[in-house]
Write an enzyme that holds these catalytic residues in place. Structure first.
Site, short mmCIF file in Angstrom:
data_model
loop_
_atom_site.label_atom_id
_atom_site.label_comp_id
_atom_site.label_asym_id
_atom_site.label_seq_id
_atom_site.Cartn_x
_atom_site.Cartn_y
_atom_site.Cartn_z
N ARG A 1 -18.69 -7.74 -5.75
CA ARG A 1 -17.92 -6.74 -6.45
C ARG A 1 -17.85 -7.13 -7.85
O ARG A 1 -18.33 -6.52 -8.82
CB ARG A 1 -16.66 -6.38 -5.92
CG ARG A 1 -16.69 -5.51 -4.49
CD ARG A 1 -15.22 -5.45 -3.83
NE ARG A 1 -15.00 -6.83 -3.34
CZ ARG A 1 -13.83 -7.20 -2.82
NH1 ARG A 1 -13.16 -6.21 -2.25
NH2 ARG A 1 -13.50 -8.58 -2.64
N LYS B 1 -6.21 -13.78 12.24
CA LYS B 1 -5.75 -12.68 11.26
C LYS B 1 -4.73 -11.53 12.09
O LYS B 1 -5.24 -11.16 13.20
CB LYS B 1 -7.06 -11.99 10.69
CG LYS B 1 -7.22 -12.69 9.39
CD LYS B 1 -8.16 -11.82 8.55
CE LYS B 1 -8.50 -12.42 7.32
NZ LYS B 1 -9.60 -11.64 6.68
N HIS C 1 -17.97 -0.42 1.50
CA HIS C 1 -18.53 -1.01 2.57
C HIS C 1 -20.11 -0.07 3.07
O HIS C 1 -20.86 -0.34 3.19
CB HIS C 1 -17.78 -1.28 3.75
CG HIS C 1 -16.81 -2.42 3.62
ND1 HIS C 1 -15.58 -2.08 4.18
CD2 HIS C 1 -16.90 -3.69 3.40
CE1 HIS C 1 -14.68 -3.35 3.78
NE2 HIS C 1 -15.52 -4.17 3.46
N SER D 1 -10.22 -3.72 1.10
CA SER D 1 -9.57 -3.10 2.32
C SER D 1 -8.27 -3.36 2.32
O SER D 1 -7.22 -2.53 2.71
CB SER D 1 -9.94 -3.95 3.62
OG SER D 1 -11.53 -3.46 3.82
#
Ligand code: PNS
Length: 166
Positions: free
Chosen positions: A89, A40, A16, A127
């Site tokens: 990615r 979440k 990030h 993450s």
């Protein structure tokens, strides 16, 4: 042009950070925007994540850190941002990211999504991977900023201390 870089950042990783750094060269201003997502269960509260991102981006003068609720494009419009910045990615990111970009375009045609390829050395990094490694006692020093690594170690240390007491 102002860019919003939206995400969960739970926690911010070196991937990030690399994207924020490169974005800050390309855009007049980058607003790192943490989504307040009641669905979440995060590792870190939004306020802690904001603090972590502020600490790790404090050397970048045109980077602002904020949080938002609701639709990302609505937030972008309020902040007068013409771009949503996202990292790509690997190929598996592409499908979801493209779907998100198309959806956002139907919601606000004036907001463009710009993708930057994540730095090669971070293209495996997420993450959730960081959290999993730390949960099992692994080393994450090479994956997240130093201050964030300390927060994560502390979090799991306190958790295991609590378990021992109970
Ligand atoms: O870091 P993440 O979890 O991959 O970020 C995903 C995020 C926050 C960018 C995305 O879930 C999002 O924009 N959510 C806000 C709700 C929204 O705007 N939905 C419509 C676009 S699919």
């Amino acid at each position: 042009m102002i860019a919003v870089y939206p995400g969960s950042f739970d926690p911010i990783t070196l991937g990030h950070l690399d994207l924020i750094q490169r974005g800050s060269i390309l855009f007049e201003k980058v607003i790192v925007a943490v989504l307040r997502n009641p669905n979440k269960q995060p590792l870190f509260a939004v306020e802690k994540r904001l603090e972590q991102i502020k600490e790790t981006t404090k050397h970048l003068k045109n980077v602002e850190v904020d949080s938002f609720s609701g639709l990302t494009v609505e937030y972008a419009k309020i902040r007068q941002a013409g771009v949503l910045l996202r990292g790509l990615r690997v190929l598996s990111d592409f499908e979801q990211e493209l779907q998100m970009a198309h959806t956002n375009k139907t919601l606000a045609a004036e907001v463009e999504t710009v993708f930057l390829a994540t730095a090669t050395e971070h293209c495996f990094l997420s993450s959730s991977m960081v959290k999993e490694i730390a949960r099992f006692g692994g080393n994450i020093d090479h994956l997240v900023p130093q201050s964030v690594a300390r927060d994560i170690y502390l979090y799991y240390q306190e958790k295991s201390d609590q378990k021992r007491v109970n």
